[in-house]
Design a protein around this motif. Structure first.
Motif, PDB file in Angstrom:
ATOM      1  N   LYS A  47       0.818  -1.213   0.000  1.00  0.00           N
ATOM      2  CA  LYS A  47       0.000   0.000   0.000  1.00  0.00           C
ATOM      3  C   LYS A  47       0.850   1.260   0.000  1.00  0.00           C
ATOM      4  N   GLU A  48       2.142   1.123   0.326  1.00  0.00           N
ATOM      5  CA  GLU A  48       3.060   2.262   0.292  1.00  0.00           C
ATOM      6  C   GLU A  48       3.546   2.552  -1.122  1.00  0.00           C
ATOM      7  N   GLY A  49       3.109   1.745  -2.072  1.00  0.00           N
ATOM      8  CA  GLY A  49       3.561   1.879  -3.456  1.00  0.00           C
ATOM      9  C   GLY A  49       4.552   0.781  -3.771  1.00  0.00           C
ATOM     10  N   VAL A  70       8.593 -14.692  -4.848  1.00  0.00           N
ATOM     11  CA  VAL A  70       7.780 -13.486  -4.943  1.00  0.00           C
ATOM     12  C   VAL A  70       8.742 -12.325  -4.741  1.00  0.00           C
ATOM     13  N   VAL A  71       8.686 -11.350  -5.643  1.00  0.00           N
ATOM     14  CA  VAL A  71       9.606 -10.216  -5.584  1.00  0.00           C
ATOM     15  C   VAL A  71       8.798  -8.937  -5.416  1.00  0.00           C
ATOM     16  N   TRP A  72       8.976  -8.281  -4.265  1.00  0.00           N
ATOM     17  CA  TRP A  72       8.367  -6.980  -4.032  1.00  0.00           C
ATOM     18  C   TRP A  72       9.418  -5.918  -4.323  1.00  0.00           C
ATOM     19  N   THR A  73       9.089  -4.960  -5.159  1.00  0.00           N
ATOM     20  CA  THR A  73       9.941  -3.794  -5.380  1.00  0.00           C
ATOM     21  C   THR A  73       9.277  -2.647  -4.647  1.00  0.00           C
ATOM     22  N   ILE A  74       9.979  -2.119  -3.645  1.00  0.00           N
ATOM     23  CA  ILE A  74       9.403  -1.098  -2.778  1.00  0.00           C
ATOM     24  C   ILE A  74      10.532  -0.303  -2.138  1.00  0.00           C
ATOM     25  N   GLU A  75      10.283   0.959  -1.880  1.00  0.00           N
ATOM     26  CA  GLU A  75      11.265   1.788  -1.184  1.00  0.00           C
ATOM     27  C   GLU A  75      10.861   1.917   0.278  1.00  0.00           C
ATOM     28  N   ILE A  76      11.770   1.466   1.158  1.00  0.00           N
ATOM     29  CA  ILE A  76      11.557   1.584   2.597  1.00  0.00           C
ATOM     30  C   ILE A  76      12.699   2.429   3.143  1.00  0.00           C
ATOM     31  N   LYS A  77      12.386   3.600   3.615  1.00  0.00           N
ATOM     32  CA  LYS A  77      13.396   4.542   4.118  1.00  0.00           C
ATOM     33  C   LYS A  77      14.072   3.988   5.380  1.00  0.00           C
ATOM     34  N   PRO A  78      15.311   4.407   5.657  1.00  0.00           N
ATOM     35  CA  PRO A  78      16.008   3.962   6.865  1.00  0.00           C
ATOM     36  C   PRO A  78      15.171   4.234   8.121  1.00  0.00           C
ATOM     37  N   GLY A  79      15.093   3.237   8.988  1.00  0.00           N
ATOM     38  CA  GLY A  79      14.335   3.356  10.230  1.00  0.00           C
ATOM     39  C   GLY A  79      12.851   3.061  10.093  1.00  0.00           C
ATOM     40  N   ALA A 124       9.492   0.747   8.470  1.00  0.00           N
ATOM     41  CA  ALA A 124       9.144  -0.652   8.215  1.00  0.00           C
ATOM     42  C   ALA A 124       7.826  -0.698   7.460  1.00  0.00           C
ATOM     43  N   VAL A 125       7.634  -1.750   6.675  1.00  0.00           N
ATOM     44  CA  VAL A 125       6.364  -1.967   5.987  1.00  0.00           C
ATOM     45  C   VAL A 125       5.898  -3.388   6.262  1.00  0.00           C
ATOM     46  N   GLN A 126       4.619  -3.604   6.026  1.00  0.00           N
ATOM     47  CA  GLN A 126       4.056  -4.934   6.131  1.00  0.00           C
ATOM     48  C   GLN A 126       3.570  -5.360   4.757  1.00  0.00           C
ATOM     49  N   LEU A 127       4.047  -6.506   4.322  1.00  0.00           N
ATOM     50  CA  LEU A 127       3.662  -7.072   3.034  1.00  0.00           C
ATOM     51  C   LEU A 127       2.748  -8.255   3.308  1.00  0.00           C
ATOM     52  N   ALA A 128       1.716  -8.414   2.500  1.00  0.00           N
ATOM     53  CA  ALA A 128       0.721  -9.455   2.766  1.00  0.00           C
ATOM     54  C   ALA A 128       0.655 -10.457   1.624  1.00  0.00           C
ATOM     55  N   PHE A 129       0.409 -11.709   2.002  1.00  0.00           N
ATOM     56  CA  PHE A 129       0.129 -12.746   1.006  1.00  0.00           C
ATOM     57  C   PHE A 129      -0.714 -13.831   1.668  1.00  0.00           C
ATOM     58  N   THR A 130      -1.400 -14.600   0.837  1.00  0.00           N
ATOM     59  CA  THR A 130      -2.205 -15.723   1.301  1.00  0.00           C
ATOM     60  C   THR A 130      -1.628 -16.981   0.676  1.00  0.00           C
TER      61      THR A 130
END
Length: 166
Positions: A79-81, A97-106, A108-114
């Motif tokens: 959801k962060e893009g 599964v390959v997620w391409t996402i930018e996560i800034k230092p410090g 965190a994101v949550q990725l979901a799958f079923t």
């Protein structure tokens, strides 16, 4: 031979070493983790992968190797893009599964799958490679225990030795 003046320092040194050993034995909570940590064999489960960006580096991607016997049902777009891509096996199921996402230092994101779990009890080992903007990588190997009694703790998560996946 120890003199009276030296004696008080040794218990303090031993206490310090014991404390250091206890902290070293604690799981690293900042690394990639998978929830829930326990699930039932053959169950279709909604999993959440927590990915922090550590060490002052920006994360640019996360690669998840699908364990044997697991069937991926669906994968959420962050959801962060970002985006999601698959490396497929000959049967059409995702092998990675390959997620391409930018996560800034410090951050965190949550990725979901079923996914549908394998039918056998035991640990289900997920392998993740976290890619950073500076070209470095980190390998993480969290586990999910299938069919374990409630009193049995799930195996610890952590970075594999020498930065390689287990």
């Amino acid at each position: 031979m120890l003199g009276d003046a030296d004696f008080p320092r040794y218990p303090m040194r031993i206490s310090g070493l014991l404390a250091l050993g206890l902290f070293a034995a604690l799981p690293a909570f900042g690394h990639v983790t998978v929830a829930p940590a326990k699930s039932a064999p053959s169950a279709t489960e909604n999993y959440t992968v927590r990915v922090p960006s550590e060490g002052g580096r920006t994360t640019t991607g996360v690669v998840m190797v699908v364990p044997p016997g697991v069937t991926i049902v669906s994968v959420g777009v962050p959801k962060e893009g970002g985006s999601v891509a698959y490396q497929r096996k000959s049967d059409g199921q995702p092998d990675e599964v390959v997620w391409t996402i930018e996560i800034k230092p410090g951050a965190a994101v949550q990725l979901a799958f079923t996914a549908t779990n394998p039918s056998e009890d035991g640990p289900m080992v997920w392998k993740f490679t976290q890619k950073y903007a500076d070209g470095t990588k980190g390998d993480w190997v969290p586990r999910v225990t299938l069919g374990a009694p409630e009193s049995e703790p799930a195996p610890a998560s952590g970075k594999s030795p020498a930065g390689t996946a287990k």
